[in-house]
Design an enzyme around this catalytic site. Structure first.
Site, short mmCIF file in Angstrom:
data_model
loop_
_atom_site.label_atom_id
_atom_site.label_comp_id
_atom_site.label_asym_id
_atom_site.label_seq_id
_atom_site.Cartn_x
_atom_site.Cartn_y
_atom_site.Cartn_z
N GLU A 292 44.43 45.05 69.81
CA GLU A 292 44.87 44.39 71.04
C GLU A 292 46.30 44.72 71.40
O GLU A 292 46.92 44.04 72.21
CB GLU A 292 44.71 42.87 70.91
CG GLU A 292 45.65 42.21 69.93
CD GLU A 292 45.12 42.18 68.49
OE1 GLU A 292 45.59 41.32 67.73
OE2 GLU A 292 44.25 43.01 68.14
N ILE B 176 48.29 41.17 72.94
CA ILE B 176 47.58 40.05 73.57
C ILE B 176 47.67 38.85 72.64
O ILE B 176 47.32 38.93 71.46
CB ILE B 176 46.11 40.41 73.84
CG1 ILE B 176 46.03 41.62 74.80
CG2 ILE B 176 45.36 39.22 74.41
CD1 ILE B 176 44.62 42.08 75.09
#
Length: 319
Positions: free
Chosen positions: A233, A190
Site C-alpha cells: 500500500e 495508505i
C-alpha cells in the site's frame, strides 16, 4: 513464469506507433544524406549529422532518434566508434543502428555488427531495400519498447512499478547532480490498509489501491515526474528539479485529494474515510550523498507522519 494482467485500456496507448518515426542520418558527404533524405522524407522525421561528434550530441542532448543510418568512414570519430559509444550509454543503447557504407569487405561488416549495428547496407543504396530494412528494424524496436514498458508497469494500478522507480531514481539523481538541481521524493502510505482489507475484503482493497493510484497520477502533469507503486500500500512520487517550497503544496494536495475520495473506512482509528500519510525529502545530489539517502530521508519523514497521528504530511530536514 507468471504474467501480470494489464487492462486493455492501459495497453491501448502503448500499442500506438509514431506516425513519423525519427531517423538520424549520419554521413560526411551531403550527397549521401540527400539521397537517404529523399527516400524517407515523406513518412519519417529526418535529422542529419555530418560527423560522429555531432551525431552523439544530437542523441544525448535532445530527443533520441528511433533509428540511426550511420556511415563508417568519417573524419574524426568514425562510425564504429560512434556506435560503440551509443551502446555504452543507457539513454541510447537500445537505438538500432544500420550502417550504410561504401565498404564492401566482409570483415568490415563483421566489425560493424560487433560494434552493435543491427544491419549493414552497402552504397549505392537500393531505395526499396533500405526502406524495407528500416521498416523491419523500427518494428522490432517498437515491439521491444512495448515489452520494456510492460516490464515496468504495476499490473494492478497501471502505475510504474518498483523496478521502474529504482532505475529512474538513479538516472534522475545523476541528471540533477550534473545540473546542481534539487530532487524531491514523496513517500506515501495508505493509513491502516490491513484493517481496510480485513473489513471490506481483498477485492475492495484492490479497488482502493487503484483509486488512490489514479488520484496520485492525476495530480502530476510534468513529463519528468514519476508516480510509482513502491510495494503493498506504499507509493512514491519522484519530482526532479523540485524544491521543498514546490513539493510541500503538492503533498498537502495529495492528502486532501485522497480524503476527498470519501472511501469508507469504518475500522480506521484515524478517520471514518480512507486517508494517507506522506513523507517529503528533498536533496541536491552531490558526491557525498546517494539516492539511498533520499529514500531513507523520505521514509523517516513518513514514519514521523504516522507517529504523529497519520492523515498528514511531514518533511525531512532540508539538505
Amino acid at each position: 513464469m507468471t504474467f501480470k494482467y494489464i487492462p486493455p485500456s492501459q495497453l491501448a496507448p502503448l500499442l500506438v506507433l509514431p506516425e513519423r518515426p525519427r531517423l538520424l542520418i549520419v554521413d560526411d558527404q551531403p550527397i549521401n544524406i540527400q539521397t537517404l533524405y529523399r527516400i524517407f522524407q515523406s513518412d519519417h522525421e529526418i535529422f542529419m549529422a555530418t560527423d560522429g561528434q555531432q551525431a552523439l550530441s544530437l542523441c544525448w542532448n535532445g530527443v533520441p532518434p528511433d533509428l540511426i543510418l550511420l556511415d563508417i568512414v568519417m573524419p574524426g570519430l568514425d562510425g564504429l566508434t560512434v556506435c560503440r559509444q551509443l551502446k555504452t550509454n543507457p539513454l541510447t543503447s537500445d537505438i538500432p543502428v544500420i550502417f550504410v557504407t561504401a565498404q564492401t569487405d566482409p570483415n568490415d561488416e563483421t566489425r560493424a555488427l560487433e560494434a552493435g549495428g543491427v544491419d549493414f547496407i552497402t552504397k549505392p543504396v537500393n531505395p526499396a531495400v533500405v526502406r524495407a530494412r528500416v521498416k523491419t528494424h523500427l518494428t522490432l524496436k517498437f515491439q521491444n519498447d512495448l515489452l520494456r514498458v510492460l516490464a515496468f508497469i504495476d499490473g494492478l494500478t497501471g502505475l510504474a512499478n518498483r523496478r521502474r522507480f529504482d532505475e529512474t531514481l538513479q538516472l534522475e539523481w545523476r541528471r540533477c547532480r550534473r545540473n546542481d538541481s534539487p530532487l524531491a521524493l514523496l513517500m506515501i502510505d495508505i493509513d491502516h490498509f490491513k484493517l481496510y482489507n480485513d473489513r471490506y475484503g481483498h477485492q475492495a482493497g484492490d479497488s482502493c489501491l487503484q483509486a488512490v493510484a489514479a488520484t496520485l497520477k492525476a495530480a502530476f502533469g510534468r513529463a519528468q515526474d514519476l508516480v510509482a507503486r513502491y510495494g503493498g500500500e506504499e507509493f512514491v512520487c519522484l519530482l526532479p528539479e523540485c524544491d521543498h517550497a514546490a513539493a510541500k503544496p503538492k503533498a498537502d494536495a495529495l492528502v486532501q485529494a485522497v480524503a476527498a475520495l470519501g472511501l469508507p473506512h469504518e475500522s480506521s482509528p484515524t478517520a471514518a474515510t480512507l486517508t494517507i500519510s506522506l513523507g517529503i525529502a528533498v536533496i541536491i545530489p552531490n558526491v557525498s550523498r546517494s539516492p539511498e539517502d533520499l529514500v531513507m530521508a523520505a521514509d523517516a519523514a513518513l514514519y514521523q507522519a504516522k507517529q504523529q497521528g497519520r492523515n498528514q504530511v511531514c518533511s525531512a530536514p532540508l539538505s
